[in-house]
Design a protein around this motif. Structure first.
Motif, short mmCIF file in Angstrom:
data_model
loop_
_atom_site.label_atom_id
_atom_site.label_comp_id
_atom_site.label_asym_id
_atom_site.label_seq_id
_atom_site.Cartn_x
_atom_site.Cartn_y
_atom_site.Cartn_z
N MET A 244 -16.23 -7.14 -4.60
CA MET A 244 -14.94 -7.56 -5.14
C MET A 244 -13.85 -7.30 -4.11
O MET A 244 -13.91 -6.32 -3.38
N LYS A 245 -12.87 -8.19 -4.08
CA LYS A 245 -11.77 -8.01 -3.14
C LYS A 245 -10.50 -7.69 -3.89
O LYS A 245 -10.09 -8.42 -4.79
N LEU A 246 -9.86 -6.61 -3.49
CA LEU A 246 -8.60 -6.17 -4.07
C LEU A 246 -7.52 -6.27 -3.01
O LEU A 246 -7.66 -5.70 -1.92
N VAL A 247 -6.46 -7.01 -3.29
CA VAL A 247 -5.34 -7.13 -2.36
C VAL A 247 -4.15 -6.38 -2.93
O VAL A 247 -3.84 -6.47 -4.12
N VAL A 248 -3.48 -5.62 -2.07
CA VAL A 248 -2.34 -4.80 -2.46
C VAL A 248 -1.12 -5.28 -1.71
O VAL A 248 -1.11 -5.30 -0.48
N VAL A 249 -0.08 -5.69 -2.44
CA VAL A 249 1.17 -6.14 -1.83
C VAL A 249 2.22 -5.07 -2.04
O VAL A 249 2.56 -4.75 -3.18
N SER A 250 2.72 -4.51 -0.95
CA SER A 250 3.73 -3.47 -1.01
C SER A 250 5.00 -3.95 -0.32
O SER A 250 4.96 -4.40 0.83
N ALA A 251 6.12 -3.86 -1.03
CA ALA A 251 7.39 -4.35 -0.49
C ALA A 251 8.31 -3.21 -0.04
O ALA A 251 9.52 -3.41 0.09
N GLY A 252 7.75 -2.04 0.19
CA GLY A 252 8.57 -0.93 0.66
C GLY A 252 9.16 -1.21 2.03
O GLY A 252 8.53 -1.85 2.87
N LEU A 253 10.37 -0.71 2.27
CA LEU A 253 11.06 -0.99 3.53
C LEU A 253 11.08 0.18 4.49
O LEU A 253 11.27 0.00 5.69
N SER A 254 10.88 1.38 3.99
CA SER A 254 10.96 2.56 4.84
C SER A 254 9.57 3.06 5.20
O SER A 254 8.57 2.63 4.63
N GLN A 255 9.53 3.97 6.16
CA GLN A 255 8.28 4.63 6.54
C GLN A 255 8.54 6.11 6.72
O GLN A 255 9.33 6.48 7.60
N PRO A 256 7.93 6.97 5.90
CA PRO A 256 7.03 6.65 4.77
C PRO A 256 7.79 6.04 3.61
O PRO A 256 9.01 6.17 3.51
N SER A 257 7.04 5.40 2.72
CA SER A 257 7.65 4.67 1.61
C SER A 257 7.06 5.12 0.29
O SER A 257 5.84 5.20 0.14
N SER A 258 7.94 5.39 -0.68
CA SER A 258 7.44 5.76 -2.01
C SER A 258 6.76 4.55 -2.67
O SER A 258 5.83 4.72 -3.47
N THR A 259 7.20 3.36 -2.31
CA THR A 259 6.56 2.15 -2.84
C THR A 259 5.12 2.06 -2.35
O THR A 259 4.19 1.77 -3.12
N ARG A 260 4.92 2.31 -1.06
CA ARG A 260 3.55 2.29 -0.52
C ARG A 260 2.73 3.42 -1.11
O ARG A 260 1.53 3.26 -1.37
N LEU A 261 3.35 4.58 -1.33
CA LEU A 261 2.63 5.70 -1.93
C LEU A 261 2.13 5.33 -3.32
O LEU A 261 0.97 5.61 -3.67
N LEU A 262 2.98 4.70 -4.12
CA LEU A 262 2.55 4.28 -5.46
C LEU A 262 1.44 3.24 -5.36
O LEU A 262 0.45 3.30 -6.09
N ALA A 263 1.58 2.30 -4.42
CA ALA A 263 0.54 1.28 -4.23
C ALA A 263 -0.79 1.92 -3.86
O ALA A 263 -1.85 1.53 -4.36
N ASP A 264 -0.75 2.93 -2.98
CA ASP A 264 -1.99 3.60 -2.56
C ASP A 264 -2.63 4.34 -3.73
O ASP A 264 -3.87 4.35 -3.87
N ARG A 265 -1.82 4.97 -4.57
CA ARG A 265 -2.39 5.70 -5.71
C ARG A 265 -2.98 4.76 -6.75
O ARG A 265 -4.01 5.06 -7.36
N LEU A 266 -2.33 3.62 -6.95
CA LEU A 266 -2.89 2.63 -7.86
C LEU A 266 -4.20 2.07 -7.32
O LEU A 266 -5.15 1.83 -8.07
N THR A 267 -4.25 1.88 -6.00
CA THR A 267 -5.48 1.39 -5.37
C THR A 267 -6.61 2.40 -5.54
O THR A 267 -7.74 2.03 -5.87
N ALA A 268 -6.31 3.67 -5.30
CA ALA A 268 -7.33 4.71 -5.44
C ALA A 268 -7.85 4.78 -6.87
O ALA A 268 -9.06 4.93 -7.10
N ALA A 269 -6.95 4.65 -7.86
CA ALA A 269 -7.37 4.70 -9.25
C ALA A 269 -8.25 3.51 -9.61
O ALA A 269 -9.23 3.63 -10.34
N THR A 270 -7.93 2.34 -9.05
CA THR A 270 -8.71 1.14 -9.33
C THR A 270 -10.11 1.25 -8.74
O THR A 270 -11.11 0.98 -9.42
N THR A 271 -10.20 1.64 -7.49
CA THR A 271 -11.52 1.76 -6.85
C THR A 271 -12.35 2.86 -7.49
O THR A 271 -13.57 2.76 -7.57
N ARG A 272 -11.68 3.91 -7.98
CA ARG A 272 -12.39 5.01 -8.61
C ARG A 272 -13.04 4.57 -9.92
O ARG A 272 -14.08 5.10 -10.32
N HIS A 273 -12.44 3.59 -10.59
CA HIS A 273 -12.96 3.12 -11.87
C HIS A 273 -13.79 1.85 -11.74
O HIS A 273 -14.19 1.27 -12.75
#
Length: 238
Positions: free
Chosen positions: A1-30
């Motif tokens: 299965m292919k999961l694509v993650v679109v993150s629109a965060g503008l800064s580095q590091p980004s809280s938007t990317r952090l949330l995207a990464d955590r959602l990705t980890a939860a999805t792959t874990r399940h």
């Protein structure tokens, strides 16, 4: 299965990317034992110039074309944006403006947003959900908003886990369940190791078999789909 993650965060590091990464980890874990999930992250920050060029010329540069093709070919999508002026960012909206109008039809989409205050928590409902519903995506019931004070709180972690479990279940190939490890199947009974789910379970889980509105999702007990005809009849009675 292919999961694509679109993150629109503008800064580095980004809280938007952090949330995207955590959602990705939860999805792959399940996703289930033995299920291979290929993850591709699209950082819109890196494509801002290409998106602007596409808007004015009508032709996507190579990097943007590859990102658009990835989204169109995904089995599931995670889309996370920062909140600007009470809504999604212009960069986030512009990316989905140049996406093919049929690219998200029937595709399960997990939506998320980040902001500095809890006052913007309904942005997922009044901005993001209508956007993806218009694109005919299958927008999952649990949306995740993270304000600055939410990080580290148990409530945010629980929402992330629930949302990831929902997306993993809807991404499951037709005829296969994707229960979280140690949880029950959609009928409430975990299938024996090495066996396929029964046909009733497969029919309930297969994304292409859904013809109604998703009213609830429970990672341990499956989800409920109410046919549109039944909903319409209930409204007429009322």
């Amino acid at each position: 299965m292919k999961l694509v993650v679109v993150s629109a965060g503008l800064s580095q590091p980004s809280s938007t990317r952090l949330l995207a990464d955590r959602l990705t980890a939860a999805t792959t874990r399940h996703a289930g034992t033995g299920v291979d999930v290929e993850v591709e992250v699209v950082e819109l920050r890196d494509l801002a110039t290409e998106i602007a060029q596409h808007l004015v010329t009508g032709f996507p540069p190579a990097r943007l074309a590859a990102a658009l093709d990835a989204v169109a070919g995904a089995h599931g999508l995670i889309a996370v944006t920062p909140v600007f002026s009470g809504s999604y960012s212009g960069l986030f909206k512009s990316f989905f403006d140049v996406l093919d109008k049929d690219a998200l039809t029937g595709k399960p989409v997990l939506i998320g947003a980040t902001g500095g205050t809890a006052r913007h928590s309904l942005v997922t409902e009044h901005a993001l959900r209508p956007l993806f519903s218009y694109l005919r995506a299958l927008v999952l019931p649990t949306a995740v908003y993270a304000a600055s004070e939410d990080w580290g709180e148990e409530g945010l972690a629980a929402r992330i886990t629930r949302a990831g479990a929902e997306l993993a279940r809807f991404m499951a190939p037709e005829g296969e369940a994707a229960p979280a490890k140690g949880t029950a199947s959609a009928k409430g009974t975990a299938p024996a190791e090495g066996t396929a789910p029964d046909t009733d379970t497969a029919a309930a889980i297969a994304p292409r078999s859904l013809t109604g509105a998703i009213t609830s999702v429970d990672p341990a007990g499956g989800f409920e789909v109410v046919p549109f005809e039944q909903q319409l009849a209930a409204l007429k009675v009322g």
